[in-house]
Design a protein around this motif. Sequence first.
Motif, PDB file in Angstrom:
ATOM      1  N   ILE A 194      83.714  77.413  35.299  1.00 25.45           N
ATOM      2  CA  ILE A 194      82.645  77.043  36.229  1.00 25.45           C
ATOM      3  C   ILE A 194      82.717  77.966  37.432  1.00 25.45           C
ATOM      4  CG2 ILE A 194      81.661  75.213  37.657  1.00 25.45           C
ATOM      5  CD1 ILE A 194      83.215  73.205  35.949  1.00 25.45           C
ATOM      6  N   SER A 195      81.549  78.401  37.893  1.00 25.31           N
ATOM      7  CA  SER A 195      81.461  79.207  39.099  1.00 25.31           C
ATOM      8  C   SER A 195      80.414  78.613  40.031  1.00 25.31           C
ATOM      9  CB  SER A 195      81.077  80.651  38.747  1.00 25.31           C
ATOM     10  OG  SER A 195      81.036  81.457  39.900  1.00 25.31           O
ATOM     11  N   ASN A 196      80.712  78.590  41.315  1.00 28.35           N
ATOM     12  CA  ASN A 196      79.721  78.240  42.326  1.00 28.35           C
ATOM     13  C   ASN A 196      79.354  79.539  43.040  1.00 28.35           C
ATOM     14  OD1 ASN A 196      78.047  77.126  44.231  1.00 28.35           O
ATOM     15  ND2 ASN A 196      79.533  75.675  45.038  1.00 28.35           N
ATOM     16  N   ASP A 197      78.200  80.090  42.698  1.00 31.87           N
ATOM     17  CA  ASP A 197      77.741  81.344  43.296  1.00 31.87           C
ATOM     18  C   ASP A 197      77.086  81.028  44.644  1.00 31.87           C
ATOM     19  OD1 ASP A 197      76.844  83.892  43.848  1.00 31.87           O
ATOM     20  OD2 ASP A 197      75.150  83.784  42.476  1.00 31.87           O
ATOM     21  N   VAL A 198      77.920  80.667  45.623  1.00 30.07           N
ATOM     22  CA  VAL A 198      77.412  80.285  46.933  1.00 30.07           C
ATOM     23  C   VAL A 198      76.649  81.457  47.546  1.00 30.07           C
ATOM     24  CG1 VAL A 198      78.023  79.325  49.178  1.00 30.07           C
ATOM     25  CG2 VAL A 198      79.418  78.770  47.169  1.00 30.07           C
ATOM     26  N   SER A 199      75.529  81.156  48.195  1.00 29.98           N
ATOM     27  CA  SER A 199      74.644  82.198  48.716  1.00 29.98           C
ATOM     28  C   SER A 199      74.131  81.818  50.099  1.00 29.98           C
ATOM     29  CB  SER A 199      73.436  82.378  47.780  1.00 29.98           C
ATOM     30  OG  SER A 199      73.840  82.577  46.442  1.00 29.98           O
ATOM     31  N   GLU A 200      74.005  82.814  50.983  1.00 33.02           N
ATOM     32  CA  GLU A 200      73.351  82.603  52.266  1.00 33.02           C
ATOM     33  C   GLU A 200      71.975  83.274  52.171  1.00 33.02           C
ATOM     34  OE1 GLU A 200      71.788  83.200  54.981  1.00 33.02           O
ATOM     35  OE2 GLU A 200      72.412  81.454  56.120  1.00 33.02           O
ATOM     36  N   ARG A 201      70.915  82.463  52.124  1.00 31.78           N
ATOM     37  CA  ARG A 201      69.601  82.979  51.760  1.00 31.78           C
ATOM     38  C   ARG A 201      68.975  83.880  52.825  1.00 31.78           C
ATOM     39  NH1 ARG A 201      70.119  82.356  46.400  1.00 31.78           N
ATOM     40  NH2 ARG A 201      70.182  80.162  45.766  1.00 31.78           N
ATOM     41  N   GLU A 202      69.191  83.594  54.106  1.00 30.42           N
ATOM     42  CA  GLU A 202      68.681  84.516  55.124  1.00 30.42           C
ATOM     43  C   GLU A 202      69.349  85.872  54.996  1.00 30.42           C
ATOM     44  OE1 GLU A 202      66.946  82.707  59.214  1.00 30.42           O
ATOM     45  OE2 GLU A 202      69.119  82.607  59.001  1.00 30.42           O
ATOM     46  N   PHE A 203      70.684  85.848  54.892  1.00 28.25           N
ATOM     47  CA  PHE A 203      71.412  87.108  54.760  1.00 28.25           C
ATOM     48  C   PHE A 203      70.968  87.850  53.501  1.00 28.25           C
ATOM     49  CE2 PHE A 203      75.527  85.276  56.909  1.00 28.25           C
ATOM     50  CZ  PHE A 203      74.781  84.915  58.020  1.00 28.25           C
ATOM     51  N   GLN A 204      70.759  87.089  52.424  1.00 28.74           N
ATOM     52  CA  GLN A 204      70.439  87.675  51.123  1.00 28.74           C
ATOM     53  C   GLN A 204      69.042  88.268  51.067  1.00 28.74           C
ATOM     54  OE1 GLN A 204      70.420  84.779  47.958  1.00 28.74           O
ATOM     55  NE2 GLN A 204      69.563  86.192  46.460  1.00 28.74           N
ATOM     56  N   LEU A 205      68.062  87.524  51.568  1.00 31.91           N
ATOM     57  CA  LEU A 205      66.660  87.865  51.307  1.00 31.91           C
ATOM     58  C   LEU A 205      65.893  88.371  52.520  1.00 31.91           C
ATOM     59  CD1 LEU A 205      65.850  84.752  49.092  1.00 31.91           C
ATOM     60  CD2 LEU A 205      66.405  87.064  48.306  1.00 31.91           C
ATOM     61  N   TYR A 228      67.569  89.789  55.589  1.00 33.36           N
ATOM     62  CA  TYR A 228      68.265  90.751  56.438  1.00 33.36           C
ATOM     63  C   TYR A 228      68.393  92.133  55.810  1.00 33.36           C
ATOM     64  CZ  TYR A 228      69.832  86.901  59.474  1.00 33.36           C
ATOM     65  OH  TYR A 228      69.903  85.838  60.341  1.00 33.36           O
ATOM     66  N   SER A 229      68.141  92.251  54.511  1.00 30.59           N
ATOM     67  CA  SER A 229      68.393  93.513  53.821  1.00 30.59           C
ATOM     68  C   SER A 229      67.617  93.547  52.519  1.00 30.59           C
ATOM     69  CB  SER A 229      69.894  93.668  53.533  1.00 30.59           C
ATOM     70  OG  SER A 229      70.154  94.769  52.692  1.00 30.59           O
ATOM     71  N   ALA A 230      67.370  94.750  52.022  1.00 30.36           N
ATOM     72  CA  ALA A 230      66.737  94.893  50.713  1.00 30.36           C
ATOM     73  C   ALA A 230      67.723  94.599  49.589  1.00 30.36           C
ATOM     74  CB  ALA A 230      66.171  96.300  50.551  1.00 30.36           C
ATOM     75  N   GLN A 231      69.008  94.579  49.911  1.00 28.13           N
ATOM     76  CA  GLN A 231      70.045  94.262  48.942  1.00 28.13           C
ATOM     77  C   GLN A 231      70.481  92.801  49.120  1.00 28.13           C
ATOM     78  OE1 GLN A 231      70.921  96.542  46.661  1.00 28.13           O
ATOM     79  NE2 GLN A 231      69.487  97.987  47.581  1.00 28.13           N
ATOM     80  N   TRP A 232      71.066  92.220  48.084  1.00 27.90           N
ATOM     81  CA  TRP A 232      71.495  90.824  48.141  1.00 27.90           C
ATOM     82  C   TRP A 232      72.925  90.661  48.654  1.00 27.90           C
ATOM     83  CZ3 TRP A 232      69.565  87.931  43.134  1.00 27.90           C
ATOM     84  CH2 TRP A 232      68.155  87.970  43.106  1.00 27.90           C
ATOM     85  N   ASP A 233      73.653  91.768  48.783  1.00 23.14           N
ATOM     86  CA  ASP A 233      75.094  91.694  49.012  1.00 23.14           C
ATOM     87  C   ASP A 233      75.475  90.890  50.252  1.00 23.14           C
ATOM     88  OD1 ASP A 233      74.253  94.038  47.482  1.00 23.14           O
ATOM     89  OD2 ASP A 233      76.379  94.540  47.373  1.00 23.14           O
ATOM     90  N   LEU A 234      74.716  91.020  51.340  1.00 28.03           N
ATOM     91  CA  LEU A 234      75.093  90.358  52.580  1.00 28.03           C
ATOM     92  C   LEU A 234      75.137  88.841  52.429  1.00 28.03           C
ATOM     93  CD1 LEU A 234      73.148  92.382  55.328  1.00 28.03           C
ATOM     94  CD2 LEU A 234      75.520  92.666  54.556  1.00 28.03           C
ATOM     95  N   GLY A 235      74.280  88.307  51.582  1.00 33.60           N
ATOM     96  CA  GLY A 235      74.239  86.867  51.391  1.00 33.60           C
ATOM     97  C   GLY A 235      75.090  86.358  50.257  1.00 33.60           C
TER      98      GLY A 235
END
Length: 283
Positions: A155-166, A168-175
Amino acid sequence: MRLVRIGAPGAEVPAVLGDDGVTYAITGLTDDIDGAFLASGGIERVRQAMTEGALPPLNATGRRIGAPVARPGKVVCVGLNYRDHAEETGAAVPERPVVFMKDPSTVVGPYDEVLIPRGSAKTDWEVELAVVIGREARYVGSPAEALEYIAGCAISNDVSEREFQLEYSAQWDLGKSCETFNPLGPWLVTLDEVGDPQALGLRLTVNGDTRQNGTTKNMIFDVTYLVWYLSQYMVLRPGDVINTGTPAGVALGLPGTPYLRDGDTVELSIDGLGTQRQTFSNA
């Protein structure tokens, strides 16, 4: 088999859970459950030792459970891999897998505290089936051959920060790569025990309220396709982790549903792979 690592961070003891409910140490067979262990036939050695009754019991009562794989070389993630999740977020259903990388140091134990980043307003949850690579996969010939390269699942929880992801950047890495953003485990379940990876139910609750309730049969690109596909573009090495996507029910796709806040508790489960539980705290 269900492989597990028990103990404080950085000092976990490798072990296996027996069908009798007893935890057995495998320290006589390996220093850790990692890429070297998987690449050298470690699973087969443990299975043989279990058959022979050669493993000593380990008292695991009250002890921390770590991520079941130590120091993955990389965490490869697949986004928008469930049709209902793509639809809920307003994204087009992808024609090819959406691939991004996650910092391997985000991997923590299944019951460890998860930190909400400073400045975060949109920390989100994602229950996912994680696939762990068991031997080097380089230009795999076809999806039909891909199962040979998989050690097991977790099991994995792919926790994400949506502002950082979508935003703040064209890439998803920050979130995606904030510290503690990938709880993994509790077990690495070998593929023979997992059965069909496309027939597993996934569930997630926040503070006891159901948010996600899906099934891996609804993946757009199935597990074997993903291993084959990724191997055409990168070498997958033993111990690498693939997060295969999340079903509908994330905060991003549920208007009016609050994102995670300090003190919130998230529980995740996948059929046959156990249960996770994390409390979220401000960093």
